[in-house]
Design a protein around this motif. Structure first.
Motif, PDB file in Angstrom:
ATOM      1  N   VAL A  24       0.836  -1.200   0.000  1.00  0.00           N
ATOM      2  CA  VAL A  24       0.000   0.000   0.000  1.00  0.00           C
ATOM      3  C   VAL A  24       0.873   1.252   0.000  1.00  0.00           C
ATOM      4  O   VAL A  24       0.614   2.208  -0.749  1.00  0.00           O
ATOM      5  CB  VAL A  24      -0.957  -0.005   1.214  1.00  0.00           C
ATOM      6  CG1 VAL A  24      -1.705   1.325   1.317  1.00  0.00           C
ATOM      7  CG2 VAL A  24      -1.957  -1.155   1.106  1.00  0.00           C
ATOM      8  N   THR A  25       1.926   1.247   0.814  1.00  0.00           N
ATOM      9  CA  THR A  25       2.814   2.402   0.872  1.00  0.00           C
ATOM     10  C   THR A  25       3.460   2.687  -0.476  1.00  0.00           C
ATOM     11  O   THR A  25       3.488   3.832  -0.944  1.00  0.00           O
ATOM     12  CB  THR A  25       3.908   2.172   1.944  1.00  0.00           C
ATOM     13  OG1 THR A  25       3.286   2.037   3.221  1.00  0.00           O
ATOM     14  CG2 THR A  25       4.888   3.327   1.980  1.00  0.00           C
ATOM     15  N   ARG A  26       3.969   1.642  -1.128  1.00  0.00           N
ATOM     16  CA  ARG A  26       4.606   1.865  -2.434  1.00  0.00           C
ATOM     17  C   ARG A  26       3.584   2.291  -3.474  1.00  0.00           C
ATOM     18  O   ARG A  26       3.861   3.191  -4.283  1.00  0.00           O
ATOM     19  CB  ARG A  26       5.337   0.615  -2.910  1.00  0.00           C
ATOM     20  CG  ARG A  26       5.933   0.840  -4.303  1.00  0.00           C
ATOM     21  CD  ARG A  26       6.706  -0.351  -4.827  1.00  0.00           C
ATOM     22  NE  ARG A  26       8.004  -0.471  -4.182  1.00  0.00           N
ATOM     23  CZ  ARG A  26       8.903  -1.399  -4.527  1.00  0.00           C
ATOM     24  NH1 ARG A  26       8.620  -2.282  -5.483  1.00  0.00           N
ATOM     25  NH2 ARG A  26      10.063  -1.460  -3.919  1.00  0.00           N
ATOM     26  N   ALA A  27       2.422   1.653  -3.494  1.00  0.00           N
ATOM     27  CA  ALA A  27       1.407   1.999  -4.489  1.00  0.00           C
ATOM     28  C   ALA A  27       1.039   3.473  -4.383  1.00  0.00           C
ATOM     29  O   ALA A  27       0.913   4.176  -5.399  1.00  0.00           O
ATOM     30  CB  ALA A  27       0.170   1.126  -4.305  1.00  0.00           C
ATOM     31  N   LEU A  28       0.881   3.975  -3.145  1.00  0.00           N
ATOM     32  CA  LEU A  28       0.516   5.374  -2.980  1.00  0.00           C
ATOM     33  C   LEU A  28       1.668   6.315  -3.299  1.00  0.00           C
ATOM     34  O   LEU A  28       1.441   7.422  -3.805  1.00  0.00           O
ATOM     35  CB  LEU A  28      -0.020   5.617  -1.570  1.00  0.00           C
ATOM     36  CG  LEU A  28      -1.557   5.538  -1.479  1.00  0.00           C
ATOM     37  CD1 LEU A  28      -2.051   4.133  -1.725  1.00  0.00           C
ATOM     38  CD2 LEU A  28      -2.058   6.082  -0.171  1.00  0.00           C
ATOM     39  N   ARG A  29       2.893   5.870  -3.030  1.00  0.00           N
ATOM     40  CA  ARG A  29       4.040   6.692  -3.416  1.00  0.00           C
ATOM     41  C   ARG A  29       4.115   6.821  -4.930  1.00  0.00           C
ATOM     42  O   ARG A  29       4.378   7.907  -5.462  1.00  0.00           O
ATOM     43  CB  ARG A  29       5.332   6.090  -2.866  1.00  0.00           C
ATOM     44  CG  ARG A  29       6.582   6.870  -3.255  1.00  0.00           C
ATOM     45  CD  ARG A  29       7.836   6.322  -2.582  1.00  0.00           C
ATOM     46  NE  ARG A  29       8.067   4.916  -2.877  1.00  0.00           N
ATOM     47  CZ  ARG A  29       8.626   4.472  -4.003  1.00  0.00           C
ATOM     48  NH1 ARG A  29       8.963   5.335  -4.960  1.00  0.00           N
ATOM     49  NH2 ARG A  29       8.841   3.194  -4.179  1.00  0.00           N
ATOM     50  N   LEU A  30       3.869   5.721  -5.643  1.00  0.00           N
ATOM     51  CA  LEU A  30       3.898   5.749  -7.109  1.00  0.00           C
ATOM     52  C   LEU A  30       2.704   6.509  -7.683  1.00  0.00           C
ATOM     53  O   LEU A  30       2.820   7.170  -8.717  1.00  0.00           O
ATOM     54  CB  LEU A  30       3.924   4.318  -7.652  1.00  0.00           C
ATOM     55  CG  LEU A  30       5.193   3.509  -7.340  1.00  0.00           C
ATOM     56  CD1 LEU A  30       5.012   2.050  -7.698  1.00  0.00           C
ATOM     57  CD2 LEU A  30       6.393   4.097  -8.084  1.00  0.00           C
ATOM     58  N   LEU A  31       1.574   6.414  -7.008  1.00  0.00           N
ATOM     59  CA  LEU A  31       0.388   7.146  -7.466  1.00  0.00           C
ATOM     60  C   LEU A  31       0.591   8.653  -7.305  1.00  0.00           C
ATOM     61  O   LEU A  31       0.159   9.447  -8.142  1.00  0.00           O
ATOM     62  CB  LEU A  31      -0.829   6.686  -6.659  1.00  0.00           C
ATOM     63  CG  LEU A  31      -2.215   7.054  -7.190  1.00  0.00           C
ATOM     64  CD1 LEU A  31      -2.489   6.364  -8.519  1.00  0.00           C
ATOM     65  CD2 LEU A  31      -3.287   6.673  -6.170  1.00  0.00           C
ATOM     66  N   ALA A  32       1.252   9.035  -6.211  1.00  0.00           N
ATOM     67  CA  ALA A  32       1.597  10.441  -5.941  1.00  0.00           C
ATOM     68  C   ALA A  32       0.373  11.347  -6.009  1.00  0.00           C
ATOM     69  O   ALA A  32       0.383  12.385  -6.666  1.00  0.00           O
ATOM     70  CB  ALA A  32       2.677  10.917  -6.909  1.00  0.00           C
ATOM     71  N   ALA A  33      -0.701  10.969  -5.311  1.00  0.00           N
ATOM     72  CA  ALA A  33      -1.924  11.769  -5.310  1.00  0.00           C
ATOM     73  C   ALA A  33      -1.709  13.079  -4.562  1.00  0.00           C
ATOM     74  O   ALA A  33      -1.043  13.107  -3.523  1.00  0.00           O
ATOM     75  CB  ALA A  33      -3.063  10.978  -4.674  1.00  0.00           C
ATOM     76  N   GLN A  34      -2.281  14.129  -5.110  1.00  0.00           N
ATOM     77  CA  GLN A  34      -2.208  15.454  -4.505  1.00  0.00           C
ATOM     78  C   GLN A  34      -3.594  15.885  -4.047  1.00  0.00           C
ATOM     79  O   GLN A  34      -4.605  15.320  -4.468  1.00  0.00           O
ATOM     80  CB  GLN A  34      -1.653  16.463  -5.516  1.00  0.00           C
ATOM     81  CG  GLN A  34      -0.333  16.064  -6.155  1.00  0.00           C
ATOM     82  CD  GLN A  34       0.798  15.956  -5.150  1.00  0.00           C
ATOM     83  OE1 GLN A  34       0.943  16.831  -4.299  1.00  0.00           O
ATOM     84  NE2 GLN A  34       1.600  14.896  -5.251  1.00  0.00           N
ATOM     85  N   LYS A  35      -3.643  16.930  -3.206  1.00  0.00           N
ATOM     86  CA  LYS A  35      -4.927  17.424  -2.699  1.00  0.00           C
ATOM     87  C   LYS A  35      -5.816  17.974  -3.809  1.00  0.00           C
ATOM     88  O   LYS A  35      -7.027  18.127  -3.620  1.00  0.00           O
ATOM     89  CB  LYS A  35      -4.692  18.505  -1.634  1.00  0.00           C
ATOM     90  CG  LYS A  35      -4.119  17.966  -0.325  1.00  0.00           C
ATOM     91  CD  LYS A  35      -5.086  16.991   0.346  1.00  0.00           C
ATOM     92  CE  LYS A  35      -4.541  16.486   1.680  1.00  0.00           C
ATOM     93  NZ  LYS A  35      -5.441  15.486   2.298  1.00  0.00           N
TER      94      LYS A  35
END
Length: 496
Positions: A304-315
């Motif tokens: 989950v941590t890597r997936a979100l780092r790669l997704l790099a979602a912003q506000k």
């Protein structure tokens, strides 16, 4: 023959010891060149015929007995190792091997764990190229974790064997419908491993011993749940036996008299909540023992941590989480994005996702509230361009499908792109819906896969027909010692 008892032959001659690829081998010997997706060694006869060898490792010189023969290939079992691989190790479980009755739950315990990961990485890369004609621009570092005691989810078969006068509980024997006679299982958590023999005694003592075919295991962070499938109503005496076992071993019994929707707690009053945490995001995920959750919680946290780092979602981003399940990725995404949509095929899981969102959002400080998040149920295997556009524009996607992959979703994206550029099949395709001009595809897609073949198929669509680049891919060793390959790929929209 057990893996430990495959006897090495006498030392070969110096010429054979060096064993260059073009060096002739003694008659009947085979040089193992690689390993396939079923963890079989792959060799060739002198005439070029492929031989798949159970128990053989890449680089070994072996002899094998043919068990099945076709025109272009043979399936064989290892009979002797003339030169072992330096990566061959002693299996950690006494029930692993090639012998009759060996457990079929693991296929790679005889191979060093680092080599297992390397082979899975090669399987991913080969599938991407041969099936999808896709080559990732960057290979991600493999995600690894504990090699033993990792399996927090398992479905254990149960059978009262009258001839033996005992109950068997465990996985099936290799290539067999029979249950392996397991006294221990080192991939299960230690406290569950220690319960296997007492569980056998428990079921043997029950009046319903002949009508309890399965026990499903689900471990949370603090609760261990056992779901007993029973084909007839349990007597009060049997329920008392279950309660006594629960008190002694610290487990929680759930009963399943019929289908999955009938699963219920034996004693619901005061029962602790089954849940796991994602500490990096301060998220707690309650679940029921029959809900889908990842088998390996240690790897899941890193995944989950890597997936979100790669997704790099912003506000400022709107993100769609396809095949969202309980919200394993959705809720962490909601800590980073501005707006989130979770889409799942199961109404029950969507309801659980909404509950989990509400529970976690209520516990967040006011200045750290989760992003506005909506969950909807939809059949994602019947996706069309019109349905896809109806979900609105999203800056980024997280896709985490089952083994079947996300073909309909990828195809809809490809159809939209081809219709806009007048490409493949555009003349015969139905027109895009009114207002399609304002819809834009996501700039980035993070695709989490449990099947490299369907990932490769979908990657081929995304890269060759939907206008994306595969910027990164790598494996996730979710199931050590098995041939199961979990992976992740990242796609970015190519410049117009």
């Amino acid at each position: 023959m057990s893996e430990q008892n495959v006897h090495p032959s006498p030392p070969p001659s110096p010429a054979t010891s060096e064993s260059p690829a073009d060096c002739p081998l003694p008659e009947g010997w085979l040089r193992v060149e690689s390993m396939d997706m079923d963890a079989q060694g792959v060799a060739h006869r002198p005439d070029g015929k492929v031989v798949f060898i159970d128990g053989a490792l890449p680089g070994e010189l072996v002899s094998a007995q043919t068990k099945r023969k076709k025109n272009n290939w043979e399936q064989a079992e290892l009979t002797a190792i003339h030169r072992p691989s330096s990566l061959r190790v002693r299996p950690g479980c006494p029930h692993f091997g090639l012998h009759t009755g060996a457990c079929g739950g693991c296929k790679m315990q005889h191979l060093h764990i680092s080599a297992q990961v390397a082979i899975k990485q090669r399987v991913l890369e080969d599938n991407l190229w041969h099936l999808g004609k896709v080559k990732a621009e960057t290979i991600l570092r493999p995600i690894e974790g504990p090699a033993w005691g990792y399996r927090y989810r398992a479905r254990l078969a149960v059978r009262h064997v009258i001839k033996k006068g005992e109950v068997l509980i465990g996985f099936h024997e290799r290539k067999s419908r029979y249950i392996a006679d397991m006294q221990t299982c080192k991939v299960l958590p230690p406290h569950v491993d220690a319960m296997l023999v007492p569980l056998r005694g428990l079921i043997a003592s029950m009046e319903a011993r002949d009508t309890c075919p399965q026990i499903e295991l689900a471990c949370g962070d603090t609760v261990t749940a056992l779901v007993l499938r029973h084909l007839e109503p349990l007597s009060e005496a049997d329920k008392t036996r279950l309660r006594d076992f629960a008190a002694q071993h610290g487990v929680q019994w759930w009963l399943q008299p019929k289908g999955p929707d009938t699963v219920h707690l034996l004693d619901p009053e005061g029962a602790a909540q089954l849940a796991y945490r994602l500490p990096e995001f301060d998220i707690t995920m309650p679940f029921k023992p029959t809900d889908f959750t990842q088998v390996n919680p240690h790897i899941n946290q890193v995944l989950v941590t890597r997936a979100l780092r790669l997704l790099a979602a912003q506000k400022t981003d709107r993100v769609i989480d396809w095949f969202c399940g309980l919200g394993n990725f959705t809720l962490p995404i909601a800590t980073q994005a501005g707006q989130v949509l979770g889409i799942e095929g199961s109404e029950a899981l969507v309801a659980r996702s909404r509950e989990n969102y509400g529970i976690n959002n209520a516990q967040m400080p006011a200045n750290q509230a989760l992003a506005a998040t909506e969950f909807v149920a939809r059949n994602l295997f019947n996706m069309t361009p019109e349905l896809l556009m109806a979900d609105g524009v999203a800056d980024k996607w997280l896709v985490d499908p089952p083994r079947e992959g996300a073909f309909a979703l990828s195809k809809a994206l490809a159809d939209i792109h081809q219709a806009r550029i007048g490409g493949i099949g555009a003349e015969d395709a139905p027109p895009l819906p009114a207002g399609h001009e304002g819809w834009q595809p996501p700039q980035r897609i993070v695709y989490v896969s449990c099947n490299p073949a369907t990932l490769a198929r979908d990657a081929g669509l995304l890269v060759h027909q939907a206008g994306y680049r595969c910027v990164a891919a790598g494996v996730v060793n979710m199931f050590p010692h098995t041939a199961h390959v979990e992976s992740m790929a990242v796609f970015e929209r190519s410049p117009a």
